[in-house]
Design an enzyme around this catalytic site. Structure first.
Site, short mmCIF file in Angstrom:
data_model
loop_
_atom_site.label_atom_id
_atom_site.label_comp_id
_atom_site.label_asym_id
_atom_site.label_seq_id
_atom_site.Cartn_x
_atom_site.Cartn_y
_atom_site.Cartn_z
CG HIS A 470 -1.80 1.18 1.35
ND1 HIS A 470 -3.14 1.15 1.04
CD2 HIS A 470 -1.55 2.46 1.75
CE1 HIS A 470 -3.66 2.34 1.25
NE2 HIS A 470 -2.71 3.16 1.68
CD GLU A 471 1.48 3.64 3.66
OE1 GLU A 471 1.70 4.70 3.02
OE2 GLU A 471 0.44 3.45 4.31
CG HIS A 474 0.54 6.39 -0.81
ND1 HIS A 474 -0.50 7.02 -1.45
CD2 HIS A 474 -0.02 5.78 0.28
CE1 HIS A 474 -1.63 6.81 -0.78
NE2 HIS A 474 -1.36 6.06 0.26
CG HIS A 477 0.53 8.79 -7.10
ND1 HIS A 477 -0.63 9.10 -6.44
CD2 HIS A 477 0.45 9.45 -8.28
CE1 HIS A 477 -1.38 9.89 -7.18
NE2 HIS A 477 -0.75 10.12 -8.30
#
Length: 690
Positions: A470-471, A474, A477
Site C-alpha cells: 500500500h505505502e 504512494h 505515485h
C-alpha cells in the site's frame, strides 16, 4: 549558521548531524528568504512565469527541503525537546502561510499573469498550476475584509497547534501504559515470535517477564490470540480509552476539549469563507463536490453491506458458542474468535504463514512485480545517511535505466516513532533553469513488529505485506511522475479522494496467486508458498469483509457528520455522534459506555483526511474498477501496466482524473467491482457510480 546541516546539503539530508539547535535557526533563515522573495517579485514591473512563479517555487522548495526532515524526525525520533522546537517553528511557518495566502500584491500579480499576453503563451500544465494557485487564494480568504483576515489567520494558526496537540496526546497516551505479565500461562495462544518480542521489550526496561504495550503490533497480538479473556479485556479497555476521560490514565492526555475546539474553529473558518460547513469546504478540491453525494455513497454502501455484516456476526457468535461455550460476545472477543474461526475454516495460522514472508523475499518480489508491470528497476544504495541504523535507501530507475528518484525505507516499530504506516515526501520533482533538475525523494514508513535479533530474517504477516505494498503504491505515485512543477507533481494536486487509488491498487496484487509466488519463500526450507495455502489464503480475502467495509463506512459517516452538521452552541459531542452513526448503520456493533474511539481517531482530527475520511472507500471503488481492467489483460501484463503508469500515475494533478479513469477502464466506474472484489452480493437497486 554556515555549519547548519539543514542549510548545507545537496540531495540527502545529513540526518545524524541535525541537532535541536539547528531547527529554529534554519527555519528562520529560510522563511526570511521566502518573505524577501515575495517582496521582490511583487515589485517587478514585467510579470512573467519566470519572474513570478519560478523564484517563489525555488524559495518554497528550499523551505520544503529543511522543513520535511524536521517534520519527519518529529514522527520517527520523537522526543519532548524536538516536539517543543518543532511546534515553535510550526507557528512561524503558519504565520508565513497566512501572510502569503492573503497577500493582495501577490494575488494581483498572479491575476495579471493569467490575463496578460505572457499568460496566454503558457503551457497547458502551467495554466493548470496558475488556476490552482488562484483557487487556493480564494480558499485562503483573499477577498475577506482586513478584520476577517485577522480572524482567519488566528483560526488557521490555532488549528495547526490543536492538530499537533491532539496527535501528541495520542502518542503520549499510547506510550503511557503497559502491562507486564510474569505468568506465562496467562499468555496461552499468543504466537511465539510475539512472545519473544514481549520478553525482549521487558528485558530492555529491566523487567523479567513479558511486556505488552498499546502500540498496535503488541496490542493486537493479545487481542487476536490470547486465550485469557481478562487480559484481552484489559488491553482493549486501555487501548480504546486512550487520550480520554476514561481508562487507566483518565484525564491525563484527554483530547475531549481539543476535539470540541477543533470542530468549532473549523466551522467558523468555513463560515468566514462562505461555506455552509467545513465538510463543504473540504470538497472544493475533491472528485466528489457535494456532501449529499458523499452521504448517499456511504449510506448506499451500508445498505449493500449490512445484511452480509449481520450474517458474519452470527457466524462468529455461533462459532464461539459451539467451540468455546461463549455465551455472549464482548468487543474484546470479536477479533479473537475471528482468528479462531479463520484457523478452523482455512487451516491457516499466521505464525505458519509468516515463515513464507521473510522481509528480504517480500521486498525482492514487490520490486519484481513493478518491474514486470511498469518496467522500472529498484536498487538499494548503501552510502545514504539515515536517521536510524535500520533505515535503508532505494533508487528507482525507469526502463531506460534513468534515475527517477528514490525512497527511504523505515520498517520497524520503535518507542520514539509515531504509530501507523505512511508515505511522505522529502522533495518533489522540480525543474531548474540554472542547474540539474531535482528528482523526487520519499519516505516509506511502517511499524512492523520485529526484535533486534530477528531483523536479519524479519518475518511479515500477510497484513504487513499488504501495508508495505500500500505505502509503496504512494511512493510510486510520487516518484514516477513526469511533471516537474511541484504544485501538481506526483501526489500533489491530485484530488484527495483519489489519492489512495495507486496504494489500494497495489494492495490487490497481494491476493493474486502469481504475485504470491513471487513474494514468498519459506525462510528456512526456501520452498515457495504451497498451492493449498495459497488457495486457503485467497478465501480469507472475503472472510468477514463486510464487517471491515462497514467499519470504514462508520468512520466515514462520523467524519462527515461532525464536520457537516456542526451547530455552534449545540451540545452534541463527537462521541455522541459516533454512537449515533453506529446505531444508524451497524446491525451488531458491540461497544461499551467507556469506549472513546473519537479521542484517538487521528485521521479525523490531526491529518489531511479530516472532513474526507470517505476517501478511502471512494478510492477503493476506483482501484477496484482499475483492478478489473488489469485482470482482463493479465495482472502482470506490461502493456496495461505502462498504460496506467503513463496515462494516470505519472501525470499527477494535470489531468481530469474522472475522464482518464473512464477511458482507462473503458466504462463508467461503479461500486459493483469493489463489492464483488470483497465477495459481497450486489443489489442493482442501490447501484453507485461516479
Amino acid at each position: 549558521m554556515d555549519n547548519n546541516p539543514l542549510l548545507n546539503y545537496s540531495i540527502f539530508p545529513p540526518f545524524s548531524s541535525i541537532k535541536i539547535n539547528h531547527v529554529k535557526e534554519a527555519v528562520q533563515k529560510i522563511l526570511t528568504n521566502c518573505y524577501n522573495t515575495v517582496d521582490q517579485i511583487v515589485s517587478e514591473k514585467r510579470i512573467t512565469w519566470d519572474t513570478l512563479y519560478y523564484p517563489l517555487m525555488i524559495a518554497e522548495n528550499e523551505l520544503q527541503r529543511i522543513w520535511s526532515p524536521i517534520t519527519h524526525l518529529n514522527s520517527v525520533q520523537h522526543n519532548l525537546a524536538l516536539r517543543k522546537v518543532y511546534e515553535e517553528s510550526l507557528s512561524f511557518i503558519s504565520e508565513y502561510r497566512n501572510w502569503i495566502n492573503q497577500h493582495d500584491g501577490l494575488y494581483k500579480s498572479y491575476q495579471s499573469l493569467q490575463r496578460g499576453d505572457s499568460g496566454q503563451k503558457l503551457s497547458v500544465i502551467q495554466k493548470k498550476v496558475l488556476n490552482n494557485i488562484l483557487h487556493n487564494f480564494k480558499l485562503s480568504g483573499i477577498y475577506l475584509s482586513p478584520q476577517k483576515k485577522k480572524i482567519y489567520a488566528y483560526i488557521t494558526s490555532r488549528l495547526s497547534r490543536l492538530r499537533s496537540n491532539y496527535a501528541n496526546n495520542v502518542f503520549d497516551a499510547t506510550l503511557g501504559w503497559s502491562k507486564l505479565i510474569t505468568e506465562k500461562k496467562l499468555l496461552s495462544g499468543i504466537p511465539d515470535h510475539a512472545l519473544e518480542i514481549a520478553r525482549l521489550t521487558a528485558q530492555a526496561r529491566g523487567e523479567k517477564g513479558w511486556l505488552f504495550t498499546l502500540q498496535y503490533p503488541s496490542y493486537s497480538s493479545v487481542l487476536f490470540y490470547c486465550d485469557t479473556k481478562e487480559l484481552r479485556e484489559e488491553l482493549y479497555w486501555a487501548f480504546n480509552t486512550r487520550a480520554s476521560d476514561q481508562g487507566p490514565n483518565s484525564g491525563k492526555w484527554d483530547n475531549t476539549l481539543v476535539m470540541d475546539e477543533i470542530l468549532a474553529l473549523r466551522y467558523e473558518l468555513a463560515k468566514i469563507l462562505g461555506f455552509r460547513s467545513y465538510f463543504e469546504k473540504s470538497l472544493s478540491k475533491r472528485m466528489v463536490q457535494s456532501p449529499k453525494k458523499v452521504f448517499n455513497f456511504l449510506m448506499n454502501l451500508s445498505i449493500q453491506i449490512r445484511s452480509s455484516e449481520y450474517k458474519e456476526f452470527l457466524e462468529i457468535q455461533n462459532f464461539s458458542k459451539k467451540n468455546s461455550s461463549c455465551i455472549s460476545l464482548n468487543p474484546w472477543d470479536i477479533a479473537y474468535y475471528r482468528e479462531k474461526q479463520k484457523q478452523y475454516l482455512f487451516s491457516i495460522k499466521n505464525e505458519e504463514l509468516c515463515c513464507y514472508f521473510p522481509e528480504k523475499t517480500v521486498l525482492h518480489g514487490m520490486f519484481a512485480v513493478v518491474n514486470r508491470i511498469y518496467g522500472i528497476t529498484i536498487k538499494e544504495r548503501s552510502n545514504v545517511e539515515t536517521w536510524h541504523s535500520d533505515v535503508r535507501f532505494f533508487d528507482i530507475f525507469d526502463g531506460e535505466d534513468r534515475w527517477m528518484g528514490g525512497f527511504y525505507l523505515d520498517m520497524y516499530l520503535r518507542d520514539d516513532k509515531r504509530e501507523g504506516a505512511w508515505m511522505d515526501e522529502l522533495v518533489g520533482k522540480m525543474y531548474r533553469n540554472d542547474t540539474i533538475s531535482q528528482k523526487p525523494i520519499a519516505y516509506l514508513t511502517c511499524n512492523f513488529n520485529c526484535s533486534e535479533n530477528q531483523k536479519s530474517s524479519c518475518l511479515l504477516t500477510h497484513h504487513d505485506v499488504m501495508t508495505l505494498f500500500h505505502e509503496f503504491g504512494h511512493v510510486l505515485h510520487h516518484i514516477m511522475t513526469r511533471i516537474d512543477i511541484p504544485e501538481i507533481s506526483g501526489v500533489n494536486g491530485v484530488p484527495w479522494d483519489a489519492l489512495e487509488l495507486p496504494s489500494q491498487l497495489m494492495e490487490k496484487f497481494c491476493w493474486d496467486p502469481d504475485v504470491l509466488q513471487l513474494i514468498s519463500m519459506h525462510y528456512r526450507t526456501k520452498e515457495s508458498l504451497p498451492g493449498y495455502i495459497i488457495n486457503n489464503l485467497l478465501k480469507i480475502k472475503t472472510y468477514q469483509s463486510s464487517s471491515y467495509l462497514l467499519r470504514q463506512v462508520i468512520y466515514g459517516l462520523f467524519d462527515l457528520r461532525i464536520h457537516h452538521e456542526y451547530i455552534p452552541g449545540e451540545k452534541r459531542s463527537a462521541l455522541k455522534i459516533f454512537n449515533e452513526v453506529i446505531k444508524q448503520v451497524s446491525t451488531c456493533h458491540l461497544s461499551m459506555d467507556w469506549d472513546r474511539f473519537p479521542n484517538s481517531f487521528l485521521h479525523a482530527f490531526s491529518d489531511d483526511y479530516s472532513a474526507g475520511y470517505y476517501s478511502y472507500l471512494w478510492a477503493d471503488m476506483l482501484a477496484s474498477n482499475v483492478w478489473c481492467r488489469f485482470q482482463e489483460l493479465g495482472i502482470l501484463n506490461s502493456k496495461i501496466g505502462k498504460l496506467f503508469l503513463n496515462d494516470i500515475l505519472a501525470l499527477g494533478g494535470t489531468i481530469d482524473l474522472k475522464k482518464c479513469l473512464v477511458k482507462f477502464c473503458t466504462q463508467t466506474m461503479t461500486v459493483e467491482p469493489m463489492l464483488k472484489y470483497y465477495g459481497i452480493p450486489v443489489s442493482v437497486d442501490h447501484s453507485i457510480s461516479i
